[in-house]
Scaffold this active site. Structure first.
Site, PDB file in Angstrom:
ATOM      1  N   CYS B  37       0.824  -1.205   0.000  1.00 47.61           N
ATOM      2  CA  CYS B  37       0.000   0.000   0.000  1.00 47.61           C
ATOM      3  C   CYS B  37       0.853   1.248   0.000  1.00 47.61           C
ATOM      4  O   CYS B  37       2.076   1.177   0.010  1.00 47.61           O
ATOM      5  CB  CYS B  37      -0.922   0.008   1.208  1.00 47.61           C
ATOM      6  SG  CYS B  37       0.000   0.173   2.735  1.00 47.61           S
ATOM      7  N   CYS B  40       3.270   1.699   2.892  1.00 52.19           N
ATOM      8  CA  CYS B  40       4.487   0.893   2.760  1.00 52.19           C
ATOM      9  C   CYS B  40       5.495   1.627   1.885  1.00 52.19           C
ATOM     10  O   CYS B  40       6.679   1.697   2.207  1.00 52.19           O
ATOM     11  CB  CYS B  40       4.193  -0.454   2.105  1.00 52.19           C
ATOM     12  SG  CYS B  40       2.936  -1.417   2.905  1.00 52.19           S
ATOM     13  N   ASP B 435       5.211 -35.043  -3.026  1.00 53.38           N
ATOM     14  CA  ASP B 435       6.409 -35.406  -2.297  1.00 53.38           C
ATOM     15  C   ASP B 435       6.046 -35.214  -0.819  1.00 53.38           C
ATOM     16  O   ASP B 435       5.173 -34.417  -0.504  1.00 53.38           O
ATOM     17  CB  ASP B 435       7.538 -34.466  -2.726  1.00 53.38           C
ATOM     18  CG  ASP B 435       8.711 -34.522  -1.784  1.00 53.38           C
ATOM     19  OD1 ASP B 435       9.183 -35.636  -1.536  1.00 53.38           O
ATOM     20  OD2 ASP B 435       9.131 -33.461  -1.299  1.00 53.38           O
ATOM     21  N   ASP B 606       9.173 -30.285  -3.765  1.00 50.97           N
ATOM     22  CA  ASP B 606      10.037 -29.140  -3.497  1.00 50.97           C
ATOM     23  C   ASP B 606      11.513 -29.483  -3.512  1.00 50.97           C
ATOM     24  O   ASP B 606      12.346 -28.614  -3.665  1.00 50.97           O
ATOM     25  CB  ASP B 606       9.695 -28.540  -2.133  1.00 50.97           C
ATOM     26  CG  ASP B 606      10.234 -29.393  -1.008  1.00 50.97           C
ATOM     27  OD1 ASP B 606      10.091 -30.625  -1.102  1.00 50.97           O
ATOM     28  OD2 ASP B 606      10.803 -28.848  -0.062  1.00 50.97           O
ATOM     29  N   ASP B 610      13.221 -34.138  -6.372  1.00 50.65           N
ATOM     30  CA  ASP B 610      11.949 -34.171  -7.107  1.00 50.65           C
ATOM     31  C   ASP B 610      12.062 -33.586  -8.508  1.00 50.65           C
ATOM     32  O   ASP B 610      11.132 -33.686  -9.289  1.00 50.65           O
ATOM     33  CB  ASP B 610      10.883 -33.362  -6.355  1.00 50.65           C
ATOM     34  CG  ASP B 610      10.601 -33.928  -4.987  1.00 50.65           C
ATOM     35  OD1 ASP B 610      10.553 -35.163  -4.884  1.00 50.65           O
ATOM     36  OD2 ASP B 610      10.447 -33.148  -4.045  1.00 50.65           O
TER      37      ASP B 610
END
Lengths: 54, 710
Positions: B37, B40, B435, B606, B610
């Site tokens: 926003c 920020c 996984d 992850d 994999d």
């Protein structure tokens, strides 16, 4: 017919002007951060942003 | 300007900053994943611009980054620290200043829009009854605008169509380019011959609408891609190198074989090496899927990608950064990604049916009219009118409009779609393979059950003082406990936290640093409690699996972990098909077997183990916590570990596929009306303009119906 000779070029010149303005905004990166620009209008002080100052 | 109200010194400082601004490009770029926003923006810019070592800083909210021009080439670590101090997570982006440009496409869109509107104005004058010299005059002006505009703006279509034709393929750009070229050519001929019908406006509006679709699509895809790259950049790319006694903070890329590196507990091994410290514990789950901690001793090999659980330790690298296991896997995944382009997208399939059909019809019209009337000009005009009026516009927009909407909706939900055909493939998935370690579960430090309540509250007080991932994981198990009053807390980087509680020295950290043993311990005076690593399912895992199961998908779980660990997790999460103790090649083979049996497999994983499976599967998803290699191998990356995004992705993908098929249906409907009219010789430029705009709008509106699950 005669009036067209004036009206058609003038409408084209106006259109070209808008096109030139669009190209200028594009070159200056005004479409790079659309979300940020939308949020920035809510900031009251533009001073924090030195890039605007040049 | 506030220059007048500023003290002189501030004005001088500002002048220096402005001078640096003129020097141009930012030197650093930080990724700020949490900004959202205007406050920020203000907080970040105020903080950074107030620093002496920064010339200017500007936040880009769309890309969630801040571009910084530093006074000199400095390490951004203190800025990241300062931002963390006001509550913003920040990471250094790799390759600062390199921004992909799509300005060329936007420029073409702008010019096409300008030309289209002007030519349309002139055309309206012609349609409403201008005749003779006036009509010729208007046609010539239209030609002067339309010719250069079409040639310049439609270039992307010409290039892509030419590429396809040279490769003896047909894509959607072939009929589009043909329609544009023929419409312009015919109109030019008509203008010169003083004829009545020009299609300049049709050629331009076709170009404009399709460019619009293409601009939106590239923007959306680029946003998702760049967010995915940012995510990969969250892996720390700086390490501490020991040169004698001196510590240097250097980039991972600059590490050479033989360097000595200092690693804090919880950090990932950046480059393959040999352990120098006498003993350490590592988490090897990213490579093998094992969830238990593994003890290593001086001289043992550490592979890039492993996580140090104890520390700080030193290691001597055995290879350069470019030769590390991690980097090689990243490259492997990139190669594999190229191999997956064998999937034929819906748009290509549609073009394969549409193009020959329409071109055949036009040819038939030409031959039919030529033999029936013997008038070559009339036959040619009708054939070209058929090509123009068959709405390549609706077909050209059918897929981009939907994929833009779907990718955009997913982007806002924190799901990054990287591959162009990912949504189409995800819509067809009927089996999901997960996984286990890192995807469905993670490991946390948990106090033993016999730890007294007082010790627990001291533990909480100490753990709360640190942002270290291991401390954070301790806190999860202590939610309903009030922290004790601990004074004089100090954090010893990479080792642990010390403090004083009721006059007793207390500490939380690496056992070797506290005094004895291995692992992570809590010290309370002279008593020492061991904290054990325990595997637990991720908070959203059970709900996600249930949701997937309810939509009728088969669910499998693959893991390199032991059978006992796998079965325990499967029982908690209620998974039917469990495959334990599989190595990376076996994972790939298992997925291959499922596919041979006719399943369309979605792989969610992850770990580095994999990556092969992710590239083998029909579609793949990686959580944001995955390593770069796995993220590169996946079609879709989830921000964070929000598994609940997976049912949403599948839902939106199916919805998107339905919308695309509906759009093809709409285009076919228009053609069923337009083609007979064109073949009969009744097509006019006005009809072409109407058909083109109506069909584009209908297709776009239909695309907006792509919905997320409520």
């Amino acid at each position: 017919m005669n009036i067209l000779v004036i009206l058609v070029p003038s409408s084209l010149i106006l259109g070209l002007g808008a096109l030139a303005a669009f190209v200028w905004t594009l070159r200056h990166g005004q479409y790079d951060d659309l979300e940020g620009d939308a949020a920035r209008i809510l900031l009251d002080d533009d001073d924090t942003d030195p890039q605007e100052e040049d | 300007m506030t220059l007048a109200s500023c003290p002189e010194c501030e004005a001088a400082g500002r002048a220096a900053k402005q001078a640096a601004v003129r020097d141009g490009l930012p030197s650093h770029e930080l990724i700020l994943p949490t900004i959202h926003c205007s406050s920020c923006i203000r907080a970040v810019e105020t903080l950074l611009n107030a620093r002496d070592d920064i010339a200017w800083a500007r936040v880009n909210l769309s890309r969630k980054r801040v571009a910084i021009s530093a006074v000199s080439d400095v390490d951004p670590a203190p800025w990241i620290g300062a931002l963390a101090g006001i509550g913003f997570e920040a990471h250094e982006a790799r390759g600062a200043g390199k921004v992909a440009q799509d300005d060329g496409l936007v420029l073409r869109l702008g010019i096409a829009g300008f030309a289209m509107m002007n030519v349309m104005l002139l055309s309206v004058a012609v349609w409403s009854g201008a005749s003779d010299t006036t009509r010729e005059f208007l046609h010539w002006i239209a030609a002067t605008i339309a010719l250069p505009a079409t040639l310049f703006c439609a270039q992307p279509f010409f290039v892509s169509a030419w590429g396809a034709l040279r490769g003896a393929r047909l894509n959607m750009d072939v009929p589009i380019s043909l329609a544009i070229v023929l419409a312009t050519g015919l109109s030019l001929y008509e203008t010169m011959a003083g004829g009545g019908q020009t299609y300049f406006d049709a050629a331009l509006s076709l170009t404009f609408f399709l460019l619009g679709g293409r601009v939106l699509e590239t923007r959306m895809r680029r946003a998702a891609r760049s967010a995915a790259t940012d995510l990969a950049a969250l892996e720390p790319n700086r390490v501490i190198r020991l040169d004698g006694d001196a510590r240097t903070n250097c980039r991972v890329d600059d590490i050479c074989a033989g360097d000595t590196l200092w690693l804090a507990a919880g950090s990932r091994v950046p480059v393959d090496g040999v352990l120098l410290a006498p003993e350490a514990q590592v988490d090897r789950s990213a490579l093998s899927g094992e969830s238990d901690a593994i003890s290593v001793h001086a001289g043992d090999t550490l592979t890039a990608g492993e996580v140090m659980l104890s520390g700080p330790v030193t290691l001597r690298t055995t290879v350069d950064a470019s030769g590390s296991t991690l980097r090689r896997l990243v490259q492997l995944a990139e190669i594999a990604e190229g191999a997956r382009s064998r999937y034929t997208s819906l748009a290509t399939k549609a073009a394969g049916i549409y193009a020959p059909l329409v071109h055949g019809l036009a040819l038939a019209a030409f031959l039919g009219w030529y033999f029936a009337t013997g008038d070559l000009y009339l036959a040619l005009t009708i054939a070209i009118a058929t090509l123009i009026i068959t709405c390549p516009c609706a077909l050209g927009l059918a897929v981009p409009a939907v994929s833009t909407v779907a990718t955009g909706r997913l982007f806002r939900m924190g799901v990054l779609v990287k591959s162009e055909t990912a949504l189409e493939r995800l819509a067809e998935v009927d089996t999901v393979v997960f996984d286990k370690t890192g995807t469905l579960s993670d490991s946390a430090l948990v106090p033993d059950d016999d730890m007294p309540a007082q010790a627990r509250s001291v533990l909480k007080a100490l753990a709360e003082m640190s942002n270290h991932p291991l401390s954070r994981s301790v806190l999860d198990a202590l939610e309903d406990i009030a922290p004790a009053q601990v004074d004089g807390i100090s954090e010893h980087k990479g080792a642990g936290i010390k403090g004083v509680w009721q006059g007793l020295p207390v500490a939380l950290g690496d056992a070797a640093w506290v005094g004895s043993g291995t692992g992570t311990v809590l010290q309370l005076g002279d008593r020492v409690f061991l904290l054990r690593r325990k595997e637990r399912p991720l908070p959203e895992a059970a709900a996600t699996l249930r949701a997937l199961h309810e939509t009728g998908l088969n669910i499998h779980m693959l893991t390199g972990d032991t059978r006992a660990n796998a079965d325990r997790m499967a029982a908690t999460l209620d998974v039917d098909h469990v495959h334990a103790g599989v190595n990376p090649d076996m994972k790939q083979a298992l997925i291959h077997d499922l596919q041979v049996a006719g399943s369309k497999v979605l792989m969610v994983g992850d770990g580095l183990n994999d990556t092969l499976a992710l590239t083998q599967a029909y579609a793949s998803i990686a959580p944001g916590t995955a390593l770069e290699a796995s993220q590169n191998a996946a079609d879709v990356v989830l921000l964070g570990q929000h598994l609940s995004g997976i049912p949403a992705v599948l839902h939106i993908a199916r919805s998107a596929r339905r919308r695309i098929l509906e759009n093809f249906g709409l285009a076919a409907l228009y053609n069923m009306i337009a083609i007979p009219l064109a073949l009969a010789g009744f097509a006019t430029p006005l009809m072409a303009a109407l058909a083109m705009s109506t069909s584009s709008i209908t297709v776009t509106l239909n695309a907006l119906r792509t919905r997320a699950p409520s």
